[in-house]
Write a protein that holds these residues in place. Structure first.
Motif, mmCIF file in Angstrom:
data_model
loop_
_atom_site.group_PDB
_atom_site.id
_atom_site.type_symbol
_atom_site.label_atom_id
_atom_site.label_comp_id
_atom_site.label_asym_id
_atom_site.label_seq_id
_atom_site.Cartn_x
_atom_site.Cartn_y
_atom_site.Cartn_z
ATOM 1 N N ASN A 1 0.810 -1.226 0.000
ATOM 2 C CA ASN A 1 0.000 0.000 0.000
ATOM 3 C C ASN A 1 0.840 1.271 0.000
ATOM 4 O O ASN A 1 0.294 2.385 0.028
ATOM 5 N N SER B 1 2.796 2.496 2.283
ATOM 6 C CA SER B 1 2.909 3.207 3.557
ATOM 7 C C SER B 1 4.305 3.109 4.157
ATOM 8 O O SER B 1 4.715 3.969 4.938
ATOM 9 N N GLY C 1 1.868 -6.038 4.714
ATOM 10 C CA GLY C 1 2.433 -4.703 4.850
ATOM 11 C C GLY C 1 3.053 -4.413 6.198
ATOM 12 O O GLY C 1 3.601 -3.327 6.418
#
Length: 409
Positions: free
Chosen positions: A224, A226, A280
């Protein structure tokens, strides 16, 4: 064997471009178009003209577009041109230039317009821009790919640690900045004193202008966008330097403010090839077996360095990744002759399928990065249904697509 010289298995589909030596970028970058069209990004080399370019092929392997002709160098035979998609599929980013004068190019597919800037990259982030990267030329200057120390290849002198590190690049507007220097990372390093002691030992042996060949490199993003991971150290430096092997895997937020030492593979500790778990939050790779630190295993760790654990006794040191659609399924490869792509069920630590694929042209594997060897670099498609791998059945490398369901029957 089929007509391509590749194992004849119903799950394997070769994608061959005539008279071109082809690879996908790396096992950490999906070569599949983000729009779900099945289009695939490859890099193809013309071995006679010593040039390479980017290819976009259809799900059937038909060439839909080609662009970006550039001179071949050692890095091409490992990772192509680091070609990667923008998140909307409108652009393709790729490398050009040379190790000591690298360029990043953004290609607008609808118009064929190229924008170029000075800089380096190992693929674009999941969000496109800004791109964050170290300088790949520094790895090759240190010895990676050439098996000798060649400081003239480095775009920045190694000991100018305040002038290299992780750079941030964007095209709109055209902007380049050093976001986190190697010097800053060294100052914030939890093992700073030990590293400075080793640095002083190198100076005493090689001269006051010398020191550890420290670099910041191998930026890898989670799904994602991040967080990213990067390596800090010198793990590719030529042995003639007599330096201790240093390989620290750090993680950071996308703004490079929050740093964590996630994995320490330095001063005799084994380990290689760390990447993000699809959740993640965790990283997976090869590291010391917690039950016997002298052994290598497939391990998992949280991004902050906590919860390190073995997930498999497999110890090839290949390129492991977890299926985005089935977190119990792991794929990795080996550096054997022939190479092997293995599917492992991490619940039972059982190899549930292995496919033997050619990766060396000739009877022995040559050193360095060259057209006579490839790494399989297995990479899952975003839906987990396919795995793309590099193979070398003859003088031309051929990318193959593996149907996961068919392979696991």
């Amino acid at each position: 064997m089929n007509q391509f010289g590749i194992i004849d298995h119903p799950s394997i589909r070769p994608i061959q471009i005539q008279d071109r030596w082809c690879v996908h970028s790396y096992y950490t970058l999906s070569p599949y178009a983000p729009d779900g069209s099945g289009r695939i990004l490859l890099a193809g080399g013309d071995l006679e003209k010593h040039t390479g370019e980017v290819f976009i092929v259809s799900p059937k392997g038909e060439v839909l577009d080609r662009f970006g002709q550039t001179a071949l160098h050692s890095g091409f035979f490992h990772t192509g041109l680091w070609q990667s998609w923008s998140p909307d599929g409108k652009y393709v980013y790729y490398q050009s230039g040379t190790f000591n004068r690298p360029r990043i190019i953004r290609r607008e597919l609808s118009t064929g317009t190229d924008l170029t800037m000075e800089g380096d990259m190992e693929g674009a982030p999941p969000f496109g821009e800004p791109i964050i990267s170290g300088l790949m030329g520094m790895l090759y200057a240190a010895g990676y790919g050439y098996d000798r120390f060649q400081p003239k290849l480095s775009p920045v002198p190694f000991q100018m640690r305040g002038d290299h590190g992780l750079f941030r690049y964007s095209f709109d507007p055209n902007k380049k900045e050093l976001a986190l220097s190697t010097s800053e990372i060294l100052e914030r390093h939890p093992h700073r004193d030990h590293l400075l002691q080793s640095d002083q030992e190198v100076k005493q042996r090689l001269g006051s202008a010398e020191g550890l060949t420290l670099m910041s490199y191998c930026v890898r993003w989670n799904a994602n966008g991040s967080r990213l991971l990067f390596y800090f150290g010198n793990h590719c430096v030529d042995k003639s330097r007599g330096e201790p092997r240093l390989a620290y895997v750090f993680t950071a937020d996308k703004d490079l403010k929050e740093l964590h030492l996630a994995v320490d593979l330095s001063y005799g500790k084994q380990g290689v090839h760390w990447f993000w778990h699809p959740d993640g939050e965790h990283l997976i790779g090869y590291g010391p077996d917690p039950e016997d630190l002298s052994l290598l295993c497939l391990a998992q760790v949280r991004y902050d360095g906590s919860c390190y654990q073995r997930i498999s006794k497999h110890c090839s040191g290949g390129h492991p990744s977890i299926s985005p659609s089935d977190h119990n399924l792991l794929v990795t490869d080996t550096g054997t002759i022939p190479g092997e792509v293995l599917f492992i069920d991490v619940r039972t630590d059982q190899v549930i399928q292995s496919l033997f694929l050619p990766r060396v042209f000739g009877e022995k594997e040559p050193s360095g990065r060259n057209p006579y060897r490839v790494c399989h670099h297995p990479v899952f498609s975003p839906d987990g249904k396919k795995v793309l791998v590099n193979t070398l059945p003859n003088q031309y490398a051929v990318v193959c697509e593996i149907d996961v369901a068919e392979a696991l029957k």
